[in-house]
Write a protein that holds these residues in place. Structure first.
Motif, PDB file in Angstrom:
ATOM      1  N   LYS A  75     108.276-163.613   2.371  1.00 37.10           N
ATOM      2  CA  LYS A  75     108.556-163.802   0.944  1.00 37.10           C
ATOM      3  C   LYS A  75     109.625-162.814   0.475  1.00 37.10           C
ATOM      4  O   LYS A  75     110.565-163.192  -0.224  1.00 37.10           O
ATOM      5  CB  LYS A  75     107.291-163.601   0.111  1.00 37.10           C
ATOM      6  CG  LYS A  75     106.294-164.718   0.218  1.00 37.10           C
ATOM      7  CD  LYS A  75     105.073-164.379  -0.615  1.00 37.10           C
ATOM      8  CE  LYS A  75     103.921-165.274  -0.287  1.00 37.10           C
ATOM      9  NZ  LYS A  75     102.710-164.919  -1.011  1.00 37.10           N
ATOM     10  N   VAL A  76     109.456-161.540   0.850  1.00 36.16           N
ATOM     11  CA  VAL A  76     110.420-160.511   0.454  1.00 36.16           C
ATOM     12  C   VAL A  76     111.790-160.825   1.055  1.00 36.16           C
ATOM     13  O   VAL A  76     112.808-160.743   0.374  1.00 36.16           O
ATOM     14  CB  VAL A  76     109.924-159.110   0.897  1.00 36.16           C
ATOM     15  CG1 VAL A  76     111.012-158.065   0.746  1.00 36.16           C
ATOM     16  CG2 VAL A  76     108.690-158.723   0.112  1.00 36.16           C
ATOM     17  N   HIS A  77     111.802-161.186   2.324  1.00 38.98           N
ATOM     18  CA  HIS A  77     113.057-161.500   3.013  1.00 38.98           C
ATOM     19  C   HIS A  77     113.778-162.660   2.321  1.00 38.98           C
ATOM     20  O   HIS A  77     114.993-162.622   2.142  1.00 38.98           O
ATOM     21  CB  HIS A  77     112.763-161.842   4.472  1.00 38.98           C
ATOM     22  CG  HIS A  77     113.963-161.947   5.335  1.00 38.98           C
ATOM     23  ND1 HIS A  77     114.631-160.844   5.791  1.00 38.98           N
ATOM     24  CD2 HIS A  77     114.625-163.020   5.823  1.00 38.98           C
ATOM     25  CE1 HIS A  77     115.662-161.238   6.529  1.00 38.98           C
ATOM     26  NE2 HIS A  77     115.668-162.562   6.562  1.00 38.98           N
ATOM     27  N   LYS A  79     113.428-163.625  -0.860  1.00 38.50           N
ATOM     28  CA  LYS A  79     113.850-163.271  -2.213  1.00 38.50           C
ATOM     29  C   LYS A  79     115.060-162.337  -2.207  1.00 38.50           C
ATOM     30  O   LYS A  79     115.951-162.469  -3.023  1.00 38.50           O
ATOM     31  CB  LYS A  79     112.701-162.621  -2.977  1.00 38.50           C
ATOM     32  CG  LYS A  79     111.676-163.627  -3.433  1.00 38.50           C
ATOM     33  CD  LYS A  79     110.571-162.997  -4.222  1.00 38.50           C
ATOM     34  CE  LYS A  79     109.546-164.053  -4.594  1.00 38.50           C
ATOM     35  NZ  LYS A  79     108.364-163.502  -5.211  1.00 38.50           N
ATOM     36  N   GLU A  80     115.078-161.382  -1.290  1.00 36.77           N
ATOM     37  CA  GLU A  80     116.147-160.383  -1.277  1.00 36.77           C
ATOM     38  C   GLU A  80     117.469-160.953  -0.806  1.00 36.77           C
ATOM     39  O   GLU A  80     118.502-160.688  -1.383  1.00 36.77           O
ATOM     40  CB  GLU A  80     115.756-159.189  -0.415  1.00 36.77           C
ATOM     41  CG  GLU A  80     114.710-158.309  -1.050  1.00 36.77           C
ATOM     42  CD  GLU A  80     114.321-157.141  -0.175  1.00 36.77           C
ATOM     43  OE1 GLU A  80     114.784-157.073   0.983  1.00 36.77           O
ATOM     44  OE2 GLU A  80     113.545-156.307  -0.648  1.00 36.77           O
ATOM     45  N   GLY A  81     117.443-161.677   0.283  1.00 37.37           N
ATOM     46  CA  GLY A  81     118.700-162.154   0.838  1.00 37.37           C
ATOM     47  C   GLY A  81     118.670-163.618   1.172  1.00 37.37           C
ATOM     48  O   GLY A  81     118.965-164.004   2.299  1.00 37.37           O
ATOM     49  N   GLN A  82     118.318-164.440   0.211  1.00 40.09           N
ATOM     50  CA  GLN A  82     118.133-165.857   0.485  1.00 40.09           C
ATOM     51  C   GLN A  82     119.414-166.517   0.984  1.00 40.09           C
ATOM     52  O   GLN A  82     119.392-167.253   1.956  1.00 40.09           O
ATOM     53  CB  GLN A  82     117.616-166.582  -0.749  1.00 40.09           C
ATOM     54  CG  GLN A  82     117.177-167.996  -0.433  1.00 40.09           C
ATOM     55  CD  GLN A  82     116.418-168.629  -1.579  1.00 40.09           C
ATOM     56  OE1 GLN A  82     116.371-168.094  -2.673  1.00 40.09           O
ATOM     57  NE2 GLN A  82     115.827-169.769  -1.333  1.00 40.09           N
ATOM     58  N   LYS A  84     122.076-165.138   2.444  1.00 41.21           N
ATOM     59  CA  LYS A  84     122.425-164.614   3.768  1.00 41.21           C
ATOM     60  C   LYS A  84     121.483-165.174   4.834  1.00 41.21           C
ATOM     61  O   LYS A  84     121.907-165.579   5.909  1.00 41.21           O
ATOM     62  CB  LYS A  84     122.351-163.087   3.757  1.00 41.21           C
ATOM     63  CG  LYS A  84     122.873-162.447   5.029  1.00 41.21           C
ATOM     64  CD  LYS A  84     122.509-160.981   5.072  1.00 41.21           C
ATOM     65  CE  LYS A  84     123.561-160.109   4.486  1.00 41.21           C
ATOM     66  NZ  LYS A  84     123.288-158.682   4.697  1.00 41.21           N
ATOM     67  N   THR A  85     120.194-165.228   4.514  1.00 42.19           N
ATOM     68  CA  THR A  85     119.202-165.761   5.447  1.00 42.19           C
ATOM     69  C   THR A  85     119.460-167.230   5.740  1.00 42.19           C
ATOM     70  O   THR A  85     119.400-167.665   6.888  1.00 42.19           O
ATOM     71  CB  THR A  85     117.782-165.586   4.866  1.00 42.19           C
ATOM     72  OG1 THR A  85     117.562-164.204   4.612  1.00 42.19           O
ATOM     73  CG2 THR A  85     116.731-166.089   5.829  1.00 42.19           C
TER      74      THR A  85
END
Length: 109
Positions: A75-77, A79-82, A84-85
């Motif tokens: 979830k954090v991953h 939200k932070e870098g959607q 880029k991910t």
């Protein structure tokens, strides 16, 4: 992970569970846990997933099942870098498709 799904506007939860080789309950759970999944519901209340939802499910599957993220970590991953991910995930998906094609060509030789 390559999914063999036909081009459609909506997919049932059963079709996706079969494609991802997971239980429908896991997809229902991810639907409740992750805000990026927004399936439509028909008159009966059945979830109908769009191709965009399928891409997001693939991303969640990749983070949780393949890379070993916890649900909170995923979830954090997301939200932070959607952006880029998603870009990295698209590259990985395309490379896996190329690898599959090359292996098929190799096997035909």
């Amino acid at each position: 992970m390559h999914l063999d799904l036909p081009e459609k506007r909506y997919y049932t939860i059963g079709e996706l569970a079969t494609a991802f080789d997971v239980n429908t309950s896991l997809i229902r759970f991810w639907d409740k846990e992750f805000d990026i999944l927004k399936p439509k519901k028909n008159a009966k209340g059945n979830r109908m997933f769009t191709p965009e939802d399928v891409k997001n499910l693939q991303l969640i599957y990749h983070l949780v099942k393949e890379r070993g993220f916890t649900l909170e970590g995923a979830k954090v991953h997301l939200k932070e870098g959607q952006k880029k991910t998603l870009d990295k995930f698209e590259i990985i998906r395309k490379l896996e498709a190329i690898k599959t094609s090359l292996l098929n060509i190799k096997n035909e030789l």
